[in-house]
Design a protein around this motif. Structure first.
Motif, mmCIF file in Angstrom:
data_model
loop_
_atom_site.group_PDB
_atom_site.id
_atom_site.type_symbol
_atom_site.label_atom_id
_atom_site.label_comp_id
_atom_site.label_asym_id
_atom_site.label_seq_id
_atom_site.Cartn_x
_atom_site.Cartn_y
_atom_site.Cartn_z
ATOM 1 N N ALA A 66 0.848 -1.187 0.000
ATOM 2 C CA ALA A 66 0.000 0.000 0.000
ATOM 3 C C ALA A 66 0.884 1.237 0.000
ATOM 4 O O ALA A 66 1.599 1.482 0.975
ATOM 5 N N PRO A 67 0.886 2.013 -1.077
ATOM 6 C CA PRO A 67 1.688 3.248 -1.081
ATOM 7 C C PRO A 67 1.086 4.281 -0.134
ATOM 8 O O PRO A 67 -0.102 4.581 -0.210
ATOM 9 N N HIS A 68 1.887 4.811 0.757
ATOM 10 C CA HIS A 68 1.442 5.853 1.680
ATOM 11 C C HIS A 68 0.194 5.389 2.443
ATOM 12 O O HIS A 68 0.164 4.313 3.003
ATOM 13 N N THR A 69 -0.855 6.202 2.394
ATOM 14 C CA THR A 69 -2.078 5.865 3.155
ATOM 15 C C THR A 69 -3.180 5.364 2.237
ATOM 16 O O THR A 69 -4.347 5.335 2.615
ATOM 17 N N SER A 70 -2.853 4.990 1.009
ATOM 18 C CA SER A 70 -3.860 4.566 0.049
ATOM 19 C C SER A 70 -4.523 3.262 0.487
ATOM 20 O O SER A 70 -3.897 2.380 1.075
ATOM 21 N N ALA A 71 -5.807 3.157 0.160
ATOM 22 C CA ALA A 71 -6.534 1.918 0.455
ATOM 23 C C ALA A 71 -6.227 0.848 -0.575
ATOM 24 O O ALA A 71 -6.419 -0.345 -0.328
ATOM 25 N N GLY A 72 -5.748 1.276 -1.750
ATOM 26 C CA GLY A 72 -5.423 0.327 -2.799
ATOM 27 C C GLY A 72 -4.008 -0.224 -2.646
ATOM 28 O O GLY A 72 -3.278 0.122 -1.721
ATOM 29 N N ARG A 73 -3.661 -1.118 -3.557
ATOM 30 C CA ARG A 73 -2.341 -1.737 -3.539
ATOM 31 C C ARG A 73 -1.661 -1.550 -4.893
ATOM 32 O O ARG A 73 -2.312 -1.502 -5.928
ATOM 33 N N ALA A 74 -0.330 -1.475 -4.860
ATOM 34 C CA ALA A 74 0.478 -1.356 -6.075
ATOM 35 C C ALA A 74 1.573 -2.402 -6.013
ATOM 36 O O ALA A 74 1.975 -2.827 -4.924
ATOM 37 N N PRO A 75 2.075 -2.842 -7.162
ATOM 38 C CA PRO A 75 3.156 -3.836 -7.143
ATOM 39 C C PRO A 75 4.451 -3.248 -6.584
ATOM 40 O O PRO A 75 4.758 -2.078 -6.803
ATOM 41 N N THR A 76 5.174 -4.048 -5.833
ATOM 42 C CA THR A 76 6.504 -3.650 -5.353
ATOM 43 C C THR A 76 7.515 -3.875 -6.481
ATOM 44 O O THR A 76 7.167 -4.399 -7.553
ATOM 45 N N GLN A 77 8.758 -3.524 -6.232
ATOM 46 C CA GLN A 77 9.791 -3.794 -7.231
ATOM 47 C C GLN A 77 9.903 -5.299 -7.488
ATOM 48 O O GLN A 77 10.011 -5.731 -8.641
ATOM 49 N N SER A 78 9.844 -6.090 -6.428
ATOM 50 C CA SER A 78 9.890 -7.555 -6.595
ATOM 51 C C SER A 78 8.683 -8.042 -7.381
ATOM 52 O O SER A 78 8.790 -8.944 -8.223
ATOM 53 N N GLY A 79 7.525 -7.423 -7.111
ATOM 54 C CA GLY A 79 6.314 -7.795 -7.822
ATOM 55 C C GLY A 79 6.404 -7.466 -9.306
ATOM 56 O O GLY A 79 6.017 -8.269 -10.162
#
Length: 357
Positions: A66-79
């Motif tokens: 979860a970037p910052h306080t976002s409710a959504g999710r984003a891929p990490t570098q590994s992802g």
């Protein structure tokens, strides 16, 4: 979990599908993705709560966050690395884009200077990716057809070197006081006898040998002028920094909203101007078999800015890899589209350079 096989061994088909959809959505929008968005995008009927459970597992594996306080999710570098290596479907460049790339090189296809082709490649890739187009190539040794000394001031002269391809280079250097125009002409004629049809490095090697054998051919003052010129030109041939061409820097800056990220992008461009960093990057990629993708900190040059770079080598008329072309952009690049575009552009550049061989 450290590699693709590890991730594949623990992710069932449903988890892989949810992860793939999340990454594709993120790459498309640049925004974190929520469970409700994903549940609507899936081919099978799955509630947001069920999707959240899978996302929690993906987060535990370090594939999303979860970037910052976002409710959504984003891929990490590994992802992103897992997605690029295990899930990305890269096809050939479509016919329309192939024609557009080829057409963009039409104006420089007949140019004598290879640098014109390389500059155009950087411009083309910037336009295609909306990122920055990058070209790296070793500094080429021009084959000379003329050299001349021109006096600028009392104690200063300029060596004017003209290549067979029309390329002109100037080098300013100090000269002994009291030189006449005839002595300048004598020194120019002396050097010209060595340079025609040779690279600067080859010509300097021949001149240095001749200087040792034939000191008496020139008077002391003219000989001092030749030695001063040789010292300046020799220093230039030892400069191993490659040619660097970057177009579309503004694309990255305009795409960067936060001041903190903007500072990182500016620092990236400062690093790009560093000879050591560029030589390292060129050595990392010129031996690659096809396209290479660096994500974030996988390459130390791009680690601070968190950028991704896609690079592909190009070759000379002897099929020797002589440089790379590529794209720098945010990690949410459209990899499926840009990877084949970079590869095809490298192919076009190689073809144009082959014709000059």
């Amino acid at each position: 979990m450290t590699n693709n096989q590890d991730f594949l061994s623990v992710l069932n088909a449903r988890s892989q599908d949810i992860f793939r959809r999340l990454v594709e959505r993120y790459l498309e929008t640049g925004e974190p993705v929520g469970s409700r968005q994903l549940s609507r995008a899936l081919d099978i009927s799955l509630s947001p709560a069920s999707v959240r459970n899978v996302m929690a597992d993906l987060e535990d594996l370090g594939l999303i966050a979860a970037p910052h306080t976002s409710a959504g999710r984003a891929p990490t570098q590994s992802g992103l690395r897992f997605f690029v290596d295990a899930m990305l479907e890269v096809g050939a460049v479509n016919e329309e884009e192939r024609r557009a790339i080829t057409q963009n090189f039409a104006d420089v296809a007949q140019h004598e200077k290879v640098e014109d082709v390389l500059t155009q490649a950087s411009q083309v890739l910037s336009g295609l990716s909306r990122g920055a187009g990058l070209v790296l190539a070793p500094k080429a040794d021009i084959v000379l057809k003329h050299i001349e000394f021109v006096q600028l001031e009392k104690n200063l002269a300029m060596a004017v070197m003209v290549g067979e391809d029309g390329h002109v280079e100037n080098r300013v250097f100090p000269i002994p006081p009291g030189l006449t125009m005839s002595e300048l002409a004598q020194a120019s004629n002396y050097l010209s006898s060595f340079v025609v049809g040779h690279t600067l490095k080859e010509a300097l090697q021949q001149m240095e040998k001749a200087q040792q054998r034939q000191q008496t051919e020139l008077d002391d003052l003219t000989n001092s002028l030749v030695e001063a010129g040789l010292a300046t030109l020799s220093k230039d041939t030892n400069d191993q920094s490659p040619t660097l061409i970057v177009r579309g820097r503004a694309n990255l800056i305009n795409d960067t909203m936060a001041n903190e990220e903007l500072d990182k992008v500016r620092q990236l461009f400062d690093e790009l101007e560093s000879k050591k960093a560029i030589i390292d990057l060129l050595s990392d990629t010129r031996d690659a078999d096809g396209v290479r993708i660096f994500i974030g900190s996988e390459n130390k040059l791009f680690s601070l800015s968190g950028s991704s770079v896609i690079l592909s080598p190009f070759t000379d008329h002897n099929d020797k890899v002589v440089g790379v072309v590529g794209v720098i952009g945010p990690t949410r690049l459209n990899y499926a589209r840009i990877v084949p575009a970079v590869d095809y552009t490298a192919h076009v550049v190689s073809k144009l350079i082959h014709k000059r061989g």
